[in-house]
Design a protein around this motif. Structure first.
Motif, mmCIF file in Angstrom:
data_model
loop_
_atom_site.group_PDB
_atom_site.id
_atom_site.type_symbol
_atom_site.label_atom_id
_atom_site.label_comp_id
_atom_site.label_asym_id
_atom_site.label_seq_id
_atom_site.Cartn_x
_atom_site.Cartn_y
_atom_site.Cartn_z
ATOM 1 N N LEU A 167 48.306 27.385 -47.413
ATOM 2 C CA LEU A 167 47.891 27.108 -46.037
ATOM 3 C C LEU A 167 48.759 25.998 -45.457
ATOM 4 O O LEU A 167 48.973 24.975 -46.109
ATOM 5 N N HIS A 169 49.035 23.639 -41.986
ATOM 6 C CA HIS A 169 48.289 23.254 -40.795
ATOM 7 C C HIS A 169 49.074 22.230 -40.002
ATOM 8 O O HIS A 169 49.945 21.534 -40.539
ATOM 9 N N HIS A 208 42.235 19.000 -43.669
ATOM 10 C CA HIS A 208 42.583 20.099 -42.774
ATOM 11 C C HIS A 208 41.643 20.224 -41.581
ATOM 12 O O HIS A 208 40.427 20.225 -41.729
ATOM 13 N N GLY A 210 41.178 22.910 -38.224
ATOM 14 C CA GLY A 210 41.562 24.299 -38.020
ATOM 15 C C GLY A 210 42.056 24.660 -36.639
ATOM 16 O O GLY A 210 42.041 25.833 -36.274
ATOM 17 N N THR A 213 46.343 26.787 -37.782
ATOM 18 C CA THR A 213 46.404 26.973 -39.227
ATOM 19 C C THR A 213 47.069 28.290 -39.580
ATOM 20 O O THR A 213 46.665 29.348 -39.086
ATOM 21 N N ASP A 236 37.060 25.279 -41.201
ATOM 22 C CA ASP A 236 38.431 24.909 -41.540
ATOM 23 C C ASP A 236 38.492 24.091 -42.830
ATOM 24 O O ASP A 236 39.329 24.334 -43.698
ATOM 25 N N ALA A 240 40.190 25.474 -46.472
ATOM 26 C CA ALA A 240 41.199 24.748 -47.247
ATOM 27 C C ALA A 240 40.678 24.390 -48.633
ATOM 28 O O ALA A 240 41.412 24.483 -49.630
#
Length: 393
Positions: A167, A169, A208, A210, A213, A236, A240
């Motif tokens: 991921l 972000h 994180h 969101g 993302t 979010d 993560a």
């Protein structure tokens, strides 16, 4: 030596250690921001080509900046992507905005999904669900309606998606906006928020948010799909967390997320901050202790007492020096993140910084006294651990 003295001694040592740790965070954030942010993304030849990206845009309402914000997603320099507009209400004016952009950029694959699905309590996931199911690419970009993109933003995010990264972000920041509310937003996201966000990313701690993302779709599906996170309002964070728990890493891209909502008001901004406080307290109860103490003025006052108790130093002088150095560190960090000339002068920054620091403990206390969360037209009750339930009227 009485038990009270030992207690006060231990408390003063705690304040000194915590104060020292916050200065380490300051320095880490400044150095990491200089190293990490605003690197020029280039379209490099890859043996397998660049992976396709499905962009999920959950929309509700059409503020004055919606058209220009969404248009930046049609002009990105990336070889393969599609845009899925997700709109719950079929009479929402955002539909007309999306259709205008579809007509203006017919070469960009885009679709409109209306109605949503009721897969859980989280309205954002309910709204995005149909668009997610119809995605045709291995990468998913979840992007809030108020986000603007540069031509190379998506490319930058994909370039950070290494083999061990699940991921990518973007660090929350704001576009240049007029008025005191715009200054207050930029000061917050470029100092208090950025400081924790950058240091946490450097130390591989889940920080994180969101609003923008990029994530591998198959990892979401392995966890049960988007609906697996629909019991949380802070989907979010838990998205993560599920990646990290499975041995993957998350990372921040080199470009911040340029927020550009059409609503720029102090009251609206402070309501957002209180909502985030409530979410953090529900997910991480230690927030009750450490977050207020992390603020400049609160920490300065506590540590000033500690150095007076331990070393008999002048607490007023200590507090003034602490605040002044903190202020200059924040100015340096904000300047690095902005990467161009700031839209306000130093006097405006002083006022914005002082107001934010002075109001923060009050906003934290106000959030605790009213724990329910109002999101759009709905109200939610949070349970420990972050699980939410909608309050029916």
């Amino acid at each position: 030596m009485t038990p009270l003295w030992y207690f006060l001694f231990g408390l003063s040592i705690f304040f000194m250690i915590f104060w020292s740790g916050k200065w380490v965070v300051h320095l880490l954030a400044i150095v990491y921001a200089k190293y990490r942010l605003h690197r020029k993304a280039q379209l490099l030849p890859l043996e397998t080509g660049y992976p396709g990206v499905t962009i999920l845009k959950p929309l509700m309402g059409a503020d004055p900046n919606l058209f220009s914000n969404l248009e930046t997603f049609f002009t990105m320099n990336y070889p393969l992507y599609e845009i899925h507009f997700c709109i719950e209400d079929e009479s929402d004016p955002a539909i007309m905005v999306a259709k205008r952009l579809q007509g203006k950029y017919p070469s960009i694959v885009s679709k409109i999904f209306t109605g949503g699905s009721n897969v859980g309590v989280n309205p954002k996931i309910n709204n995005m669900y149909e668009g997610y199911k119809a995605s045709n690419h291995p990468l998913i970009l979840i992007s809030d309606s108020g986000i603007r993109m540069k031509e190379d933003t998506l490319l930058d995010m994909v370039n950070h998606l290494k083999d061990n990264i699940a991921l990518v972000h973007q660090m929350p920041f704001t576009c240049d906006r007029t008025g005191f509310a715009g200054t207050l937003e930029k000061v917050y996201f470029g100092t208090a928020q950025a400081r924790i966000y950058l240091a946490a990313d450097l130390l591989n701690i889940n920080c994180h948010t969101g609003m923008s993302t990029l994530v591998r779709k198959h990892l979401i599906d392995e966890a049960g799909g988007l609906e697996a996170y629909s019991c949380y309002l802070a989907e979010d964070f838990f998205l993560a967390k599920s990646m990290i728990d499975r041995g993957w890493k998350i990372t921040v891209s080199s470009q911040p997320a340029w927020q550009n909502s059409g609503i720029c008001e102090v009251q609206f901004f402070q309501a957002r901050l209180r909502r985030w406080v409530k979410l953090r307290v529900a997910m991480l109860p230690l927030t009750l202790l450490f977050e207020p103490l992390s603020e400049c003025l609160v920490l300065g006052a506590c540590t000033a007492w500690a150095v007076y108790f331990l070393f008999n130093w002048d607490p007023i002088l200590f507090c003034l020096v602490h605040t002044l150095v903190w202020f200059f560190c924040d100015w340096i960090l904000l300047s690095i993140i902005q990467n161009t000339t700031l839209p306000f002068n130093k006097f405006d920054f002083v006022i914005g910084w002082v107001v934010r620091e002075a109001c923060s403990p009050y906003q934290f206390l106000k959030a605790l006294l009213s724990p329910n969360i109002k999101w759009r037209s709905r109200t939610y009750k949070l349970k420990w651990g972050g699980v939410a339930e909608e309050c029916k009227v």
